[in-house]
Design a protein around this motif. Sequence first.
Motif, PDB file in Angstrom:
ATOM      1  N   GLU A 248      29.487 -62.220  32.195  1.00 29.29           N
ATOM      2  CA  GLU A 248      28.231 -61.459  32.224  1.00 29.29           C
ATOM      3  C   GLU A 248      27.733 -61.274  33.646  1.00 29.29           C
ATOM      4  O   GLU A 248      27.267 -60.195  34.018  1.00 29.29           O
ATOM      5  CB  GLU A 248      27.148 -62.156  31.385  1.00 29.29           C
ATOM      6  CG  GLU A 248      27.429 -62.202  29.894  1.00 29.29           C
ATOM      7  CD  GLU A 248      27.334 -60.846  29.198  1.00 29.29           C
ATOM      8  OE1 GLU A 248      26.910 -59.860  29.816  1.00 29.29           O
ATOM      9  OE2 GLU A 248      27.715 -60.782  28.010  1.00 29.29           O
ATOM     10  N   ASP A 381      37.591 -56.481  23.490  1.00 32.98           N
ATOM     11  CA  ASP A 381      37.353 -55.093  23.936  1.00 32.98           C
ATOM     12  C   ASP A 381      37.670 -54.724  25.388  1.00 32.98           C
ATOM     13  O   ASP A 381      38.614 -53.977  25.668  1.00 32.98           O
ATOM     14  CB  ASP A 381      35.911 -54.672  23.588  1.00 32.98           C
ATOM     15  CG  ASP A 381      34.833 -55.698  23.988  1.00 32.98           C
ATOM     16  OD1 ASP A 381      35.169 -56.682  24.654  1.00 32.98           O
ATOM     17  OD2 ASP A 381      33.653 -55.491  23.644  1.00 32.98           O
ATOM     18  N   SER A 382      36.894 -55.261  26.323  1.00 28.08           N
ATOM     19  CA  SER A 382      37.004 -54.729  27.687  1.00 28.08           C
ATOM     20  C   SER A 382      38.264 -55.188  28.418  1.00 28.08           C
ATOM     21  O   SER A 382      38.573 -54.658  29.491  1.00 28.08           O
ATOM     22  CB  SER A 382      35.746 -55.051  28.488  1.00 28.08           C
ATOM     23  OG  SER A 382      35.297 -56.351  28.197  1.00 28.08           O
ATOM     24  N   LEU A 442      30.647 -52.614  19.033  1.00 27.93           N
ATOM     25  CA  LEU A 442      31.335 -52.773  20.325  1.00 27.93           C
ATOM     26  C   LEU A 442      32.664 -52.020  20.349  1.00 27.93           C
ATOM     27  O   LEU A 442      33.065 -51.486  21.380  1.00 27.93           O
ATOM     28  CB  LEU A 442      31.572 -54.260  20.599  1.00 27.93           C
ATOM     29  CG  LEU A 442      30.334 -55.113  20.930  1.00 27.93           C
ATOM     30  CD1 LEU A 442      30.677 -56.595  20.845  1.00 27.93           C
ATOM     31  CD2 LEU A 442      29.800 -54.770  22.313  1.00 27.93           C
ATOM     32  N   PHE A 573      21.316 -53.827  29.549  1.00 30.68           N
ATOM     33  CA  PHE A 573      22.336 -52.766  29.439  1.00 30.68           C
ATOM     34  C   PHE A 573      21.779 -51.460  28.883  1.00 30.68           C
ATOM     35  O   PHE A 573      22.436 -50.426  28.941  1.00 30.68           O
ATOM     36  CB  PHE A 573      23.583 -53.226  28.679  1.00 30.68           C
ATOM     37  CG  PHE A 573      23.347 -53.803  27.298  1.00 30.68           C
ATOM     38  CD1 PHE A 573      22.871 -53.039  26.251  1.00 30.68           C
ATOM     39  CD2 PHE A 573      23.674 -55.134  27.053  1.00 30.68           C
ATOM     40  CE1 PHE A 573      22.695 -53.577  24.976  1.00 30.68           C
ATOM     41  CE2 PHE A 573      23.499 -55.697  25.789  1.00 30.68           C
ATOM     42  CZ  PHE A 573      22.998 -54.910  24.742  1.00 30.68           C
TER      43      PHE A 573
HETATM   44  C1  DMJ Z   1      27.631 -54.722  27.700  1.00 28.31           C
HETATM   45  O1  DMJ Z   1      27.173 -55.816  28.401  1.00 28.31           O
HETATM   46  C2  DMJ Z   1      29.034 -54.385  28.069  1.00 28.31           C
HETATM   47  O2  DMJ Z   1      29.307 -53.110  27.662  1.00 28.31           O
HETATM   48  C3  DMJ Z   1      30.037 -55.321  27.483  1.00 28.31           C
HETATM   49  O3  DMJ Z   1      31.348 -54.939  27.756  1.00 28.31           O
HETATM   50  C4  DMJ Z   1      29.859 -55.407  25.999  1.00 28.31           C
HETATM   51  N1  DMJ Z   1      28.526 -55.529  25.572  1.00 28.31           N
HETATM   52  C5  DMJ Z   1      27.420 -54.977  26.251  1.00 28.31           C
HETATM   53  C6  DMJ Z   1      26.739 -53.797  25.603  1.00 28.31           C
HETATM   54  O4  DMJ Z   1      26.824 -53.714  24.256  1.00 28.31           O
END
Ligand code: DMJ
Length: 621
Positions: A248, A381-382, A442, A573
């Motif tokens: 984060e 996800d990321s 997400l 965000f």
């Molecule tokens: C954000 O902090 C980022 O996009 C993260 O990758 C996933 N969650 C939140 C928003 O939903």
Amino acid sequence: MIATLLPWWLNLQAILINRFSCREQHSSYAELVSQGFRAHSRLLLHHKHFANQCLPPNTDQTVRCIPMKRNCLCINLWRKEVEQAALLERIRADHERALREAKETLQKLPEEIRRDIRQDKEKLLQDARGRKEAGASGLPQRLFRQPVGAVGQEPADPTVRQRRDKIKEMMKHAWDNYKRYAWGLNELKPISKQGHSSNLFGNIQGATIVDALDTLYIMEMKEEFKEAKEWVEKNLDFNVNAEISVFEVNIRFVGGLLSAYYLSGEEVFRKKAVELGEKLLPAFNTPTGIPWALLNIKSGIGRNWPWASGGSSILAEFGTLHLEFVHLTHLSGNPVFAEKVMNIRKVLNRLDKPEGLYPNYLNPSSGQWGQHHVSIGGLGDSFYEYLLKAWLMSDKTDEEGKKMYYDAVQAIETHLIRKSSGGLMYIAEWKGGLLEHKMGHLTCFAGGMFALGADGAPNDKTGHHIELGAEIARTCHESYDRTSMKLGPEAFRFDGGVEAIATRQNEKYYILRPEVIETYMYMWRLTHDPKYRQWGWEAVEALEKHCRVDGGYSGIRDVYNNHESHDDVQQSFFLSETLKYLYLLFSEDDLLPFEHWVFNTEAHPLPVLHKDDGNNEENQK
Ligand code: DMJ
């Protein structure tokens, strides 16, 4: 005379009186006094009538002569004694000054004391600024060149322009209320109108300010950007005893500072980003170099979330450092940042992957997978997003990132992507070989990711990847459209007779998340199909109707209910991502064009390191 001098002589054995006349005048009485011989010199003065000559000084002695009426009085002082006496005198003077100052301070009024503290602080700041200008931050000098597209043109179409202005007004509402009620704290509670702190950032403060910087910049909110920058300069402090989430803090703070630097060229952002990056480095001190999830940035001690499979680190957390860390190396000249993230790749590439999929859990000590749970939403996800974007950010030179991304998408398509009986494509979750037919909010970012990666897709699959993006965008839009508030739930299911609907009470909330709008923005840029702007506008209307309150914007507890129950949090965000993606959706393509910028997972734009500029050495290590 000798008798008169005797007690003093015994006291100060090093001082000798000579009854000889002077050849030179070495000293005045005042000088002697200033060296601590006040009392004794007074004694000497009583005996003015010494005769004749001084002995020439030898090396161990200092000859001091006091001019008298007719003669002069010379004394030999042993050097050591002179030094000691001078030292004693200095100490005495210091003590006296300290006492005097303490007395003065005690006599001061509280406001005078406060003013003095303020002045001292300002002086310290000025000194720090001075040191910075002199390059004392330790960073190499760098000529700033603003990348293409940091500002764009006004949209030509009046309706689009009007809609974009509306989104800017939303940003102003969110920002002004944060400023009014929670300035300097992490987030705003818009109903109770006070600050909200999340333990994700330990006691690092100002998450909303740092997350919002680049949105303020691209919306040309100059005054607000200036006040945010000043806050960063004066107050953003990483020297705190805080246990933080490495992921984060990296995506919001490091990412936010990097983007602010690349857009504005203000050195303070580069300096703070690198300083914070350095604080995160101890997280990599594990047997494999796979970083801890949590780190105390004072002690450098790391650990993992207690709930994560057998002490594992999380794929989406350690896999979402790459873009920022490559830029930290680029801006600091220190290879260590890029080395750390390249090592993560190495560890992953040595491991066998079940069906070519990446489990969400990896143990940083053993280097082995934890539970075989695979998700393109939360926990995974990321990681996939950063494989693709690492390749794009390297000006398409990072072949390893490219291969890992397209191989992963192939496995995802084969094992996780399904179509409902009603024809909606979705991405399920995989648990030890069994599918859970659920998709998280997400996961909706993946529509944009597939479309963004379409261009480089192997085997002529460009069209197919755009199609995957479009299908996911449609499904996620349905998840919004099938609620009473037209805002999407946290997770929706494709089982038990439902499609794209949340069935569990604890999955019905909406916390101002950006992923669906993010996908609309990518789809719009890559296809120019007007439906994406239309869907984005529906979201604006729903946000205004249900989430906007006097004190800012709030999340909703149940999007299927007709009456709003607000969760009382304005997530940082919302300003960095949701409003930025909306603004870009209604901007021309020349603002932050994809050929020159990639967005980190918190929507912070980072410039592509173009190979022609000799820029992408970090990616080739
Ligand atoms: C954000 O902090 C980022 O996009 C993260 O990758 C996933 N969650 C939140 C928003 O939903």
